[in-house]
Design a protein around this motif. Structure first.
Motif, PDB file in Angstrom:
ATOM      1  N   VAL A   1       0.843  -1.212   0.000  1.00  0.00           N
ATOM      2  CA  VAL A   1       0.000   0.000   0.000  1.00  0.00           C
ATOM      3  C   VAL A   1       0.875   1.259   0.000  1.00  0.00           C
ATOM      4  O   VAL A   1       0.658   2.194  -0.773  1.00  0.00           O
ATOM      5  CB  VAL A   1      -0.894   0.036   1.276  1.00  0.00           C
ATOM      6  CG1 VAL A   1      -1.952   1.103   1.129  1.00  0.00           C
ATOM      7  CG2 VAL A   1      -1.480  -1.318   1.573  1.00  0.00           C
ATOM      8  N   LEU A   2       1.899   1.253   0.875  1.00  0.00           N
ATOM      9  CA  LEU A   2       2.782   2.419   0.965  1.00  0.00           C
ATOM     10  C   LEU A   2       3.647   2.544  -0.287  1.00  0.00           C
ATOM     11  O   LEU A   2       3.947   3.650  -0.736  1.00  0.00           O
ATOM     12  CB  LEU A   2       3.669   2.312   2.202  1.00  0.00           C
ATOM     13  CG  LEU A   2       3.143   2.991   3.470  1.00  0.00           C
ATOM     14  CD1 LEU A   2       4.106   2.783   4.625  1.00  0.00           C
ATOM     15  CD2 LEU A   2       2.946   4.492   3.217  1.00  0.00           C
ATOM     16  N   GLU A   3       4.042   1.401  -0.817  1.00  0.00           N
ATOM     17  CA  GLU A   3       4.865   1.420  -2.032  1.00  0.00           C
ATOM     18  C   GLU A   3       4.088   2.126  -3.138  1.00  0.00           C
ATOM     19  O   GLU A   3       4.606   3.007  -3.810  1.00  0.00           O
ATOM     20  CB  GLU A   3       5.220  -0.025  -2.441  1.00  0.00           C
ATOM     21  CG  GLU A   3       6.372  -0.144  -3.447  1.00  0.00           C
ATOM     22  CD  GLU A   3       5.933   0.131  -4.881  1.00  0.00           C
ATOM     23  OE1 GLU A   3       6.746   0.636  -5.661  1.00  0.00           O
ATOM     24  OE2 GLU A   3       4.765  -0.150  -5.226  1.00  0.00           O
ATOM     25  N   GLU A   4       2.824   1.737  -3.269  1.00  0.00           N
ATOM     26  CA  GLU A   4       1.992   2.306  -4.327  1.00  0.00           C
ATOM     27  C   GLU A   4       1.781   3.813  -4.111  1.00  0.00           C
ATOM     28  O   GLU A   4       1.879   4.597  -5.047  1.00  0.00           O
ATOM     29  CB  GLU A   4       0.646   1.585  -4.334  1.00  0.00           C
ATOM     30  CG  GLU A   4       0.006   1.560  -5.705  1.00  0.00           C
ATOM     31  CD  GLU A   4      -1.369   0.895  -5.642  1.00  0.00           C
ATOM     32  OE1 GLU A   4      -1.475  -0.164  -4.979  1.00  0.00           O
ATOM     33  OE2 GLU A   4      -2.310   1.447  -6.224  1.00  0.00           O
ATOM     34  N   MET A   5       1.559   4.176  -2.841  1.00  0.00           N
ATOM     35  CA  MET A   5       1.326   5.575  -2.522  1.00  0.00           C
ATOM     36  C   MET A   5       2.534   6.455  -2.812  1.00  0.00           C
ATOM     37  O   MET A   5       2.412   7.608  -3.222  1.00  0.00           O
ATOM     38  CB  MET A   5       0.971   5.718  -1.036  1.00  0.00           C
ATOM     39  CG  MET A   5      -0.521   5.679  -0.752  1.00  0.00           C
ATOM     40  SD  MET A   5      -0.801   5.635   1.026  1.00  0.00           S
ATOM     41  CE  MET A   5      -0.076   7.184   1.537  1.00  0.00           C
ATOM     42  N   THR A   6       3.728   5.906  -2.551  1.00  0.00           N
ATOM     43  CA  THR A   6       4.936   6.725  -2.682  1.00  0.00           C
ATOM     44  C   THR A   6       5.603   6.584  -4.053  1.00  0.00           C
ATOM     45  O   THR A   6       6.529   7.322  -4.363  1.00  0.00           O
ATOM     46  CB  THR A   6       5.964   6.352  -1.585  1.00  0.00           C
ATOM     47  OG1 THR A   6       6.193   4.940  -1.621  1.00  0.00           O
ATOM     48  CG2 THR A   6       5.474   6.753  -0.205  1.00  0.00           C
ATOM     49  N   ARG A   7       5.109   5.631  -4.861  1.00  0.00           N
ATOM     50  CA  ARG A   7       5.745   5.373  -6.162  1.00  0.00           C
ATOM     51  C   ARG A   7       5.821   6.612  -7.069  1.00  0.00           C
ATOM     52  O   ARG A   7       6.861   6.828  -7.721  1.00  0.00           O
ATOM     53  CB  ARG A   7       5.043   4.213  -6.877  1.00  0.00           C
ATOM     54  CG  ARG A   7       5.925   3.575  -7.951  1.00  0.00           C
ATOM     55  CD  ARG A   7       5.179   2.509  -8.734  1.00  0.00           C
ATOM     56  NE  ARG A   7       4.586   1.491  -7.876  1.00  0.00           N
ATOM     57  CZ  ARG A   7       3.492   0.780  -8.201  1.00  0.00           C
ATOM     58  NH1 ARG A   7       2.887   0.987  -9.355  1.00  0.00           N
ATOM     59  NH2 ARG A   7       3.014  -0.129  -7.381  1.00  0.00           N
ATOM     60  N   PRO A   8       4.778   7.432  -7.132  1.00  0.00           N
ATOM     61  CA  PRO A   8       4.851   8.619  -8.024  1.00  0.00           C
ATOM     62  C   PRO A   8       6.034   9.532  -7.702  1.00  0.00           C
ATOM     63  O   PRO A   8       6.559  10.209  -8.594  1.00  0.00           O
ATOM     64  CB  PRO A   8       3.526   9.334  -7.763  1.00  0.00           C
ATOM     65  CG  PRO A   8       2.611   8.279  -7.237  1.00  0.00           C
ATOM     66  CD  PRO A   8       3.468   7.319  -6.482  1.00  0.00           C
ATOM     67  N   ASN A   9       6.482   9.529  -6.423  1.00  0.00           N
ATOM     68  CA  ASN A   9       7.615  10.388  -6.038  1.00  0.00           C
ATOM     69  C   ASN A   9       8.896  10.035  -6.785  1.00  0.00           C
ATOM     70  O   ASN A   9       9.788  10.872  -6.929  1.00  0.00           O
ATOM     71  CB  ASN A   9       7.900  10.265  -4.538  1.00  0.00           C
ATOM     72  CG  ASN A   9       6.904  11.054  -3.706  1.00  0.00           C
ATOM     73  OD1 ASN A   9       6.216  11.929  -4.237  1.00  0.00           O
ATOM     74  ND2 ASN A   9       6.829  10.747  -2.424  1.00  0.00           N
ATOM     75  N   LEU A  10       8.995   8.755  -7.219  1.00  0.00           N
ATOM     76  CA  LEU A  10      10.234   8.304  -7.858  1.00  0.00           C
ATOM     77  C   LEU A  10      10.607   9.167  -9.061  1.00  0.00           C
ATOM     78  O   LEU A  10      11.775   9.378  -9.344  1.00  0.00           O
ATOM     79  CB  LEU A  10      10.102   6.833  -8.295  1.00  0.00           C
ATOM     80  CG  LEU A  10      10.088   5.789  -7.173  1.00  0.00           C
ATOM     81  CD1 LEU A  10       9.808   4.405  -7.728  1.00  0.00           C
ATOM     82  CD2 LEU A  10      11.429   5.796  -6.430  1.00  0.00           C
ATOM     83  N   GLN A  11       9.604   9.667  -9.767  1.00  0.00           N
ATOM     84  CA  GLN A  11       9.880  10.446 -10.981  1.00  0.00           C
ATOM     85  C   GLN A  11      10.074  11.935 -10.690  1.00  0.00           C
ATOM     86  O   GLN A  11      10.381  12.701 -11.583  1.00  0.00           O
ATOM     87  CB  GLN A  11       8.744  10.257 -11.994  1.00  0.00           C
ATOM     88  CG  GLN A  11       8.478   8.799 -12.367  1.00  0.00           C
ATOM     89  CD  GLN A  11       9.755   8.008 -12.624  1.00  0.00           C
ATOM     90  OE1 GLN A  11      10.694   8.501 -13.258  1.00  0.00           O
ATOM     91  NE2 GLN A  11       9.820   6.779 -12.104  1.00  0.00           N
ATOM     92  N   LEU A  12       9.892  12.347  -9.414  1.00  0.00           N
ATOM     93  CA  LEU A  12      10.013  13.766  -9.075  1.00  0.00           C
ATOM     94  C   LEU A  12      11.455  14.124  -8.731  1.00  0.00           C
ATOM     95  O   LEU A  12      12.218  13.276  -8.266  1.00  0.00           O
ATOM     96  CB  LEU A  12       9.120  14.099  -7.881  1.00  0.00           C
ATOM     97  CG  LEU A  12       7.609  13.939  -8.080  1.00  0.00           C
ATOM     98  CD1 LEU A  12       6.870  14.249  -6.782  1.00  0.00           C
ATOM     99  CD2 LEU A  12       7.117  14.856  -9.204  1.00  0.00           C
ATOM    100  N   PRO A  13      11.826  15.402  -8.940  1.00  0.00           N
ATOM    101  CA  PRO A  13      13.185  15.820  -8.563  1.00  0.00           C
ATOM    102  C   PRO A  13      13.363  15.746  -7.046  1.00  0.00           C
ATOM    103  O   PRO A  13      12.488  16.175  -6.298  1.00  0.00           O
ATOM    104  CB  PRO A  13      13.268  17.279  -9.036  1.00  0.00           C
ATOM    105  CG  PRO A  13      12.058  17.522  -9.866  1.00  0.00           C
ATOM    106  CD  PRO A  13      11.040  16.498  -9.516  1.00  0.00           C
ATOM    107  N   LEU A  14      14.499  15.171  -6.611  1.00  0.00           N
ATOM    108  CA  LEU A  14      14.769  15.014  -5.180  1.00  0.00           C
ATOM    109  C   LEU A  14      14.812  16.374  -4.487  1.00  0.00           C
ATOM    110  O   LEU A  14      14.351  16.533  -3.359  1.00  0.00           O
ATOM    111  CB  LEU A  14      16.090  14.257  -4.985  1.00  0.00           C
ATOM    112  CG  LEU A  14      16.500  13.954  -3.550  1.00  0.00           C
ATOM    113  CD1 LEU A  14      15.492  13.031  -2.877  1.00  0.00           C
ATOM    114  CD2 LEU A  14      17.884  13.327  -3.487  1.00  0.00           C
ATOM    115  N   LEU A  15      15.366  17.354  -5.197  1.00  0.00           N
ATOM    116  CA  LEU A  15      15.497  18.701  -4.613  1.00  0.00           C
ATOM    117  C   LEU A  15      14.126  19.233  -4.179  1.00  0.00           C
ATOM    118  O   LEU A  15      13.981  19.811  -3.108  1.00  0.00           O
ATOM    119  CB  LEU A  15      16.154  19.630  -5.646  1.00  0.00           C
ATOM    120  CG  LEU A  15      16.489  21.058  -5.213  1.00  0.00           C
ATOM    121  CD1 LEU A  15      17.342  21.089  -3.956  1.00  0.00           C
ATOM    122  CD2 LEU A  15      17.212  21.784  -6.343  1.00  0.00           C
TER     123      LEU A  15
END
Ligand SMILES: [Zn+2]
Length: 436
Positions: free
Chosen positions: A379-393
């Motif tokens: 559940v958490l993996e799915e929720m946070t997955r979109p962040n992977l494509q965002l800039p870390l900064l």
């Protein structure tokens, strides 16, 4: 002056009274407030339990996964012949309670990894009487995992759990005190544990200088050359005798004396004899340091005591430095990243980094308590997955540096990574990123 003498005398008397009161209070506090965990109930553990109980500690827990072997009895003095086969922790606890009035020793007959992290959190002081580097390293990562750093990079003192570590090998021993975040942790000074002694083959073949060189030559080189097809068996007396005879001949050839049958056995089987006195000296040093930590009646050792009893008695304490980049206890291992990097690319970079490669398999990342990416649960993996494509900064609120906490199945504690953004070849406008 008579009066002066009287008041001086009175002053001394008052001081003595206060001193006694303080002593009584300290003793009460040791008996009632302190929870000490002894890890290992072997040679060092038996000594530690006895020393701590006699020093006044009222509640001691001991954890050990081993059962008593007949070969332990020469030095692990809490055990008797009728105890052989029984769990060390249980017998040791019962025996100390029989002998020392008022102490409670709680045994745990299991592996250290079987206990929850909260189990370790519960003790004020943890002392290690272990013989394995892996187990030490495990407990070190557990206590370093408790450590929290303040925003200004200084350790939060309430999260520091003192660790006292003792170790012996034959006539050598060490004791040290670890305050994670303040003094070097076990990982900061892993170099203290060199890999097992092996001799370069060229030394054995060309320039032997010690009895051990001659024995290893017979064992590693001559056996293979002269008894081809036969597997060497260290438990076969004929094989051992053959090695001994060859080593003797080689010793005579190079004018090296001191080769004995028992040394041959020791070198070939890599046996280091256990010396009861070494255990006693090291355990006593550890117990004294624990007493200092608990009562603050003196400053602790700084930081590493070495003892050698091979020839004469040699003991000294040396300060060591913290490794500012320690993955366990530092405020963060520095990692430079391109300021356009996405979270996914950042994770990829970590996995490729030689400093972490072996420690990470599927890292989860969080920043200031916010999960940026979680590998599990689904559940958490799915929720946070979109962040992977965002800039870390952007995920780090536009801060040009900061500490990320990395969790991974392969890690026992947390890995702190101090990220600094560097302008990359195709860097982006900081204002835009900050607004994400
Ligand atoms: Zn460290």
């Amino acid at each position: 002056m008579e009066n002066g003498f009287d008041s001086e005398h009175h002053h001394q008397l008052v001081c003595k009274r206060i001193g006694m009161l303080v002593t009584i209070k300290l003793l009460e506090s040791l008996q009632n407030d302190f929870r000490v965990l002894v890890i290992g109930a072997g040679g060092l553990g038996c000594e530690l339990l006895k020393d701590l109980a006699l020093s006044g500690f009222g509640l001691i827990h001991v954890i050990d996964m081993d059962t008593i072997d007949v070969s332990n009895l020469n030095r692990q003095f809490l055990f008797r012949i009728q105890d052989v086969g029984k769990p060390k922790a249980e017998v040791a606890a019962a025996r100390v309670m029989q002998r020392v009035k008022g102490v409670t020793v709680v045994p745990h007959f299991c592996r250290i990894e079987e206990k929850d992290v909260s189990f370790y959190q519960d003790f004020q002081i943890i002392v290690l009487g272990l013989d394995s580097i892996e187990a030490r390293s495990y407990i070190n990562s557990v206590v370093c995992g408790f450590l929290v750093y303040e925003e200004d990079g200084s350790p939060d003192m309430t999260t520091i759990k003192p660790l006292v570590d003792g170790g012996t090998e034959g006539f050598r021993g060490h004791a040290r005190v670890i305050y994670p975040g303040l003094t070097p942790c076990f990982h900061c000074s892993l170099w203290l544990f060199p890999p097992q002694v092996t001799f370069p083959l060229c030394t054995l073949a060309e320039t032997p200088r010690s009895p051990a060189h001659c024995i290893e030559y017979a064992h590693l080189i001559q056996w293979g050359q002269e008894r081809q097809g036969e597997t060497f068996d260290a438990d076969n007396p004929e094989h051992m005798k053959w090695i001994y005879d060859q080593a003797l001949k080689r010793g005579a050839q190079f004018n090296i004396s001191g080769i004995t049958y028992s040394l041959t056995q020791g070198v070939v089987k890599n046996i280091v004899p256990a010396i009861a006195s070494t255990n006693a000296i090291v355990a006593a040093t550890c117990a004294l340091e624990i007493l200092k930590i608990a009562t603050m009646f003196s400053t602790g050792m700084d930081v590493y005591m070495q003892y050698t009893g091979t020839e004469g008695i040699y003991m000294r304490t040396v300060p060591h430095d913290k490794d500012p980049n320690c993955t366990m206890c530092s405020a963060g291992v520095p990692v430079d990243v391109d300021n356009t990097i996405t979270l996914q690319k950042f994770i990829d970079q970590l996995l490729k980094d030689s400093r972490f490669k072996l420690k990470l398999s599927k890292p989860s990342v969080s920043y200031h308590g916010t999960n940026l990416y979680m590998q599990a649960p689904p559940v958490l993996e799915e929720m946070t997955r979109p962040n992977l494509q965002l800039p870390l900064l952007g995920l780090m609120d536009g801060n040009t540096s900061g500490v990320l906490n990395i969790n991974d199945r392969r890690l026992t504690g947390v890995l702190r990574v101090r990220v600094t953004f560097k302008e990359g070849p195709d860097s982006v406008d900081m204002d835009t990123v900050g607004g994400v």
